[in-house]
Design a protein around this motif. Sequence first.
Motif, short mmCIF file in Angstrom:
data_model
loop_
_atom_site.label_atom_id
_atom_site.label_comp_id
_atom_site.label_asym_id
_atom_site.label_seq_id
_atom_site.Cartn_x
_atom_site.Cartn_y
_atom_site.Cartn_z
N PRO A 57 -1.36 -9.69 -3.32
CA PRO A 57 -2.86 -9.24 -3.07
C PRO A 57 -2.71 -7.50 -2.50
O PRO A 57 -1.99 -7.36 -2.20
N LEU A 58 -3.82 -7.12 -3.15
CA LEU A 58 -4.08 -5.46 -2.46
C LEU A 58 -4.67 -5.49 -0.79
O LEU A 58 -4.26 -4.40 -0.35
N LEU A 59 -5.48 -6.10 -0.45
CA LEU A 59 -6.01 -6.30 0.26
C LEU A 59 -5.42 -7.75 2.00
O LEU A 59 -5.82 -8.75 1.07
N ARG A 60 -5.36 -7.48 2.94
CA ARG A 60 -4.89 -8.67 4.26
C ARG A 60 -5.14 -8.47 5.16
O ARG A 60 -4.85 -6.39 5.96
N PRO A 61 -5.72 -8.51 6.23
CA PRO A 61 -5.47 -8.14 7.40
C PRO A 61 -3.82 -8.44 7.66
O PRO A 61 -3.29 -9.08 7.69
N LEU A 62 -4.15 -7.43 8.50
CA LEU A 62 -3.03 -6.00 8.85
C LEU A 62 -3.20 -6.96 10.50
O LEU A 62 -3.78 -5.49 10.77
N ARG A 63 -2.11 -6.87 11.34
CA ARG A 63 -2.57 -6.53 12.72
C ARG A 63 -2.54 -5.48 13.03
O ARG A 63 -1.45 -4.31 12.86
N ASN A 64 -3.59 -4.68 14.37
CA ASN A 64 -3.75 -3.43 14.53
C ASN A 64 -3.94 -2.51 13.20
O ASN A 64 -3.62 -0.99 13.71
N VAL A 65 -3.55 -2.59 12.15
CA VAL A 65 -3.82 -1.90 10.60
C VAL A 65 -5.32 -1.43 10.53
O VAL A 65 -6.17 -2.61 9.94
N ASP A 66 -6.21 -0.67 10.26
CA ASP A 66 -7.58 -0.09 9.87
C ASP A 66 -7.56 -0.65 8.15
O ASP A 66 -6.48 -0.53 7.87
N MET A 67 -8.81 -0.93 8.10
CA MET A 67 -8.88 -1.28 7.07
C MET A 67 -8.74 -0.39 5.43
O MET A 67 -8.39 0.14 4.41
N TRP A 68 -9.54 0.59 6.38
CA TRP A 68 -9.24 2.32 5.60
C TRP A 68 -7.89 2.85 4.81
O TRP A 68 -7.97 2.99 4.39
N LEU A 69 -7.11 2.07 5.26
CA LEU A 69 -5.48 2.42 4.91
C LEU A 69 -4.72 2.07 4.19
O LEU A 69 -4.05 2.38 2.90
N GLN A 70 -5.34 0.12 3.65
CA GLN A 70 -5.24 -0.70 2.86
C GLN A 70 -5.91 0.00 1.72
O GLN A 70 -6.20 -0.47 0.46
N HIS A 71 -7.64 0.20 1.63
CA HIS A 71 -8.04 0.96 0.73
C HIS A 71 -7.64 2.15 -0.45
O HIS A 71 -7.75 2.54 -1.17
N ASN A 72 -7.17 2.93 1.08
CA ASN A 72 -6.83 3.96 0.42
C ASN A 72 -5.13 3.72 -0.09
O ASN A 72 -4.83 4.53 -1.49
N LYS A 73 -4.62 2.30 0.45
CA LYS A 73 -3.32 2.26 -0.59
C LYS A 73 -3.50 2.29 -1.20
O LYS A 73 -2.46 2.27 -3.23
N ILE A 74 -5.08 1.65 -2.09
CA ILE A 74 -5.34 1.28 -3.60
C ILE A 74 -5.17 2.34 -4.60
O ILE A 74 -4.63 2.30 -5.59
N ILE A 75 -6.19 3.43 -3.70
CA ILE A 75 -5.95 4.76 -4.70
C ILE A 75 -4.28 5.02 -5.05
O ILE A 75 -3.80 5.55 -5.99
N ASN A 76 -3.22 4.77 -4.22
CA ASN A 76 -1.73 5.58 -4.07
C ASN A 76 -1.63 5.06 -5.63
O ASN A 76 -0.84 5.38 -6.18
N LEU A 77 -1.78 3.77 -5.26
CA LEU A 77 -0.90 2.17 -5.50
C LEU A 77 -1.24 2.28 -7.47
O LEU A 77 -0.96 2.72 -8.26
N ARG A 78 -2.83 2.86 -7.75
CA ARG A 78 -3.33 2.83 -9.22
C ARG A 78 -2.61 4.57 -9.50
O ARG A 78 -2.11 4.43 -11.03
N LEU A 79 -2.24 5.46 -9.28
CA LEU A 79 -1.73 6.55 -9.24
C LEU A 79 -0.19 6.35 -9.77
O LEU A 79 0.45 6.97 -10.65
N ALA A 80 0.52 6.11 -8.90
CA ALA A 80 1.40 5.60 -8.83
C ALA A 80 2.08 4.64 -10.55
O ALA A 80 3.37 4.45 -11.26
N THR A 81 1.44 3.58 -10.71
CA THR A 81 1.43 2.38 -11.32
C THR A 81 1.08 3.26 -12.55
O THR A 81 2.01 2.60 -14.17
#
Length: 277
Positions: A57-81
Motif C-alpha cells: 500500500p502507498l498510504l498507511r497511517p504511521l505514528r507521528n508522521v505527517d501524511m504529506w510526506l507519504q503523498h510526496n513519497k508517491i511522487i518519488n516512487l513514480r520517478l524511481a519506478t
Amino acid sequence: MRIPNSEPKKRSKTRLFGGQIYFSTLRYFSWYINRRKYTKVRKSKTLPFLVFGHQTPLLRPLRNVDMWLQHNKIINLRLATAKTDSVVIRPRETFSFWRSIGKPAKSKGYVEGIVLHNGSFHPGIGGGLCQLSNLIYWMTLHTPLTVVERWRHDYDVFPDANRAQPFGSGATVAYNYIDLQIRNDTATEFQLRTWVGDSHLHGEWRSAQPVNFQYEIYESNHFIFPEWWGGYVRHNELRRKVFDFNGNQIGDKLVTENHAIMMYDPLLQDGGSLNDY
C-alpha cells in the motif's frame, strides 16, 4: 542470546557527514573498477513468464508522521519506478538499485519524503524509496536470482500493525553507498517490472523461460529482549523453503539474520511498519 554492541551509537554531525562522503566515494570507485557486469538493457516487451509478483500500500497511517510526506513519497516512487521498470538482467549480469535509478535530486523532480536515520525520521529529498527496495528484495527472495548486497534496517521504528511480511524482510538503501544488488546466476533472462497504481506500489519478476521452482519465505527464532542500557532489541531469522515442479520440498536454507533496536514499546500494536514507508 545477546547481540554485541547493540547500544545505540551517538556520532557527531561532522563524523556522519565525513563518513557519508568517504563511503560514497568508495562506491563510485567500486562501480567503475570492479569486473561486475551491471544491467543496462530495458525491454519494452514484457517477458512471458511471471515468476513472482507483489504489491504494497502507498498510504498507511504511521505514528507521528505527517501524511504529506507519504503523498510526496508517491511522487518519488513514480520517478524511481520509471527507471527500474522493464530492466532486464541477463545471465551473469547484476542489477544495482542506485545505478538504475541514479541520484534522487530536486532537479529531477524528487521531493521531500520520509528518510529514516539513526532510529528517527526526517524529511529528505527522495525520501520513501525504501518502499521500492523493500518490494524488490522481497520479490527476489521468491526467485532463483542471487542477492549479492542487501542492508538491513538497524532500527525498528514503527510497530507491526497489519504487517503482511515477516519482520526484517526489507532492504534499506541510501544513495549511493547502501545499495541493493541482485545477480543472475541462471541461464535465462529475468525482467523487473515496477509501477505505481492508484493505491499500491506494484512489482513483478518475469523470465524468458519457465522457472520450475517455488519458494516460501518464513520467519524463525524470533524474539525481543531487554538490554542493559534500557532499550529493547529484536531478532529473527528469515529462511527459505524450495519446492520442485511437483510441490516436493527440496531445500530449506537460512536467508539472513536480522537485529534491530526497537524505537517503541514492544507491547504497542499500532502504527505501521518499516515495509510501508
